[in-house]
Design an enzyme around this catalytic site. Sequence first.
Site, PDB file in Angstrom:
ATOM      1  CB  THR A 179      67.397  45.491  83.520  1.00 37.58           C
ATOM      2  OG1 THR A 179      67.635  46.700  82.824  1.00 37.58           O
ATOM      3  CG2 THR A 179      68.696  44.735  83.686  1.00 37.58           C
ATOM      4  CD  GLU A 259      57.523  47.169  83.186  1.00 34.93           C
ATOM      5  OE1 GLU A 259      57.352  47.459  81.995  1.00 34.93           O
ATOM      6  OE2 GLU A 259      58.392  47.673  83.914  1.00 34.93           O
ATOM      7  CB  SER A 383      60.698  52.933  83.986  1.00 30.52           C
ATOM      8  OG  SER A 383      59.982  52.516  82.853  1.00 30.52           O
TER       9      SER A 383
END
Lengths: 383, 383
Positions: A179, A259, A383
């Site tokens: 997000t 990430e 996640s």
Amino acid sequence: MSVTAAKGFTAAGIAAGIKESGNPDLALVVNNGPRVAAAGVFTSNRVKAAPVLWSEQVLKGGRVSAVVLNSGGANACTGPKGFQDTHATAEKVADTLGLNAAEVAVASTGLIGVLLPMDKLLPGVDTAAAQLSEHGGEKAAIAIKTTDTVHKTSVVQGDGWTVGGMAKGAGMLAPGLATMLVVLTTDADVDGETLDKALRAATRVTFDRVDSDGCMSTNDTVLLLASGAAEVTPEYEAFAEAVRKVCDDLGQQLVRDAEGAAKDIRIEVVNAATEDDAVEVGRSIARNNLLKCAIHGEDPNWGRVLSAIGTTSAAFEPDRLNVAINGVWVCKNGGVGEDRDKVDMRYREVHIVADLAAGAETATIWTNDLTADYVHENSAYSS
Amino acid sequence: MSVTAAKGFTAAGIAAGIKESGNPDLALVVNNGPRVAAAGVFTSNRVKAAPVLWSEQVLKGGRVSAVVLNSGGANACTGPKGFQDTHATAEKVADTLGLNAAEVAVASTGLIGVLLPMDKLLPGVDTAAAQLSEHGGEKAAIAIKTTDTVHKTSVVQGDGWTVGGMAKGAGMLAPGLATMLVVLTTDADVDGETLDKALRAATRVTFDRVDSDGCMSTNDTVLLLASGAAEVTPEYEAFAEAVRKVCDDLGQQLVRDAEGAAKDIRIEVVNAATEDDAVEVGRSIARNNLLKCAIHGEDPNWGRVLSAIGTTSAAFEPDRLNVAINGVWVCKNGGVGEDRDKVDMRYREVHIVADLAAGAETATIWTNDLTADYVHENSAYSS
């Protein structure tokens, strides 16, 4: 300085206990006026989280007096109870601060499909409200982190006015990896319509062109609040440029913190027939897993760039395509160009130029490489 | 038995020295008639390799008397010289076997942007021609491997006739991961028009629905050749079903051998308003890197399924979506369903059902998980 760089705003960031780790997870940003104008853009995903559905309604009024944000749970795919929880959160903020709940925006980030622990979140609002401060911007930026390794803030000074902001996430607006939540504030005296115009113009060429992993979030939210506290109304162009700069800076910070990424890739599509063509080609290149792996391996594999361009509907002739990687034109006229051994790919920044030879339009898309660390981060836990 | 299971065909597979490893890299498949009917489907990538451009022209005539295939080089993005090389290869096969070059199809697979070593390939044609045999199907299947860990063949017996075939690749037709090359043969006495109809019907629901990594090849080729040697003309439905079965079997073998994959994922979209909706949703789920990582981690993360569905234009209401993973309805009516801890994901096969609750149409897409091994295979060397 984040969201409190502009005058008229207070903020706080605290640990409400939503995250099991005990890390900060609740942020408040309050517009103390005199103006409470606001604009917002949200995920284009049709599966929208409860806070997005709520905040879209709030923004229709063009007024936001406070934003409450939580990490540790996305409150997405949580049904009617999830929406009630978002509503209750806005009401709690309104009660605590003496505001109208219809002017309180809510944003959430974290795992999809899990209800928020309201027994922790609601008391957290009291704690955060008690800590609201003109110096609270950094703490607010820290409290919205999830897998972010650093918090992200940016400030641009105008002539007697300021635009500042904070962001969390490791990706993009629409589509969005994980997000992305962004709150921008300004003390310029600007109405909601102008804010909306400047924000849409800025996100279109910044957050919308960050495409880290092609995945679109259910929760992406970008808000721009104006307090008018500087008592200055800037020229539109200067104001829009400041908003764009802050968005650009925060967008770059998102890419650099993506990430598992080891490379930041700037894909510049040039000589396209239309800007839409340039964006389509840029996105197609950005989403090609084989190319992203090659870049990770420091392999200037231009064939995978052409293969990605070939999947688009953009105007081009295959035998007129040119591709440069880090300044070396490894592909000329759709075939072998300069010696690929000349390409130096040792550094984190990688620059790909795709020349469509079909016009004069251009667009830049930012993405990352695909790494074993990305796989690990996204497979080792929910996640 | 591969391409020589059907009567009227000979084949060979040899090491011509195109691959530095010395592994087999050149295959020949010859239709000895009496019929030489053929049909083909090719990559929809607009950047097409030289052999695809050539073979598309050959297939327009509806006649293919031989197919020459090489691994060790894709001959894509190689300009006019690359096309000349493909042409020369077809001419060499025609000269050697006494055929018309306009009836010789060519297929190549390997690295993009590199010219083929014609000094090795052309003498290799002589070697292969000398070894043509009714038992050569398996050797041909081995010679077209690139990153394949196993060679892929399939045979279906009809009533007095046979459909057989071979495939290489670790992915899909359109779009295609790496290159998929498929040659199917039959001794049924069937004309080109019927072959074309049966092949398109089969690939639409088999190879076209394998979507391992969303990347589309420049070289994908599927050919179906008929020799008529069985002197039997089957009913269309029985023939089409046999072709579909061989394509389905080979497609499944491609998925099971996908680069670096640890899970084979069957995505079944049900209760869609249209078949196109079902395919769009299935592909969107198949291409969601975050979900593919979660499956790799044996995490039944249904939120990522909903997030992928939300990016499509298919007809659905978010609060009516249901998702089952390995038989457990973890998402009901767009929210939390049965206990996700009930989902057993220890095995290689993973089955996701996405219920759009919007109609009666269905489609199944096959994909794989995203793994560190995939990253390694595609970053450690050029391919």
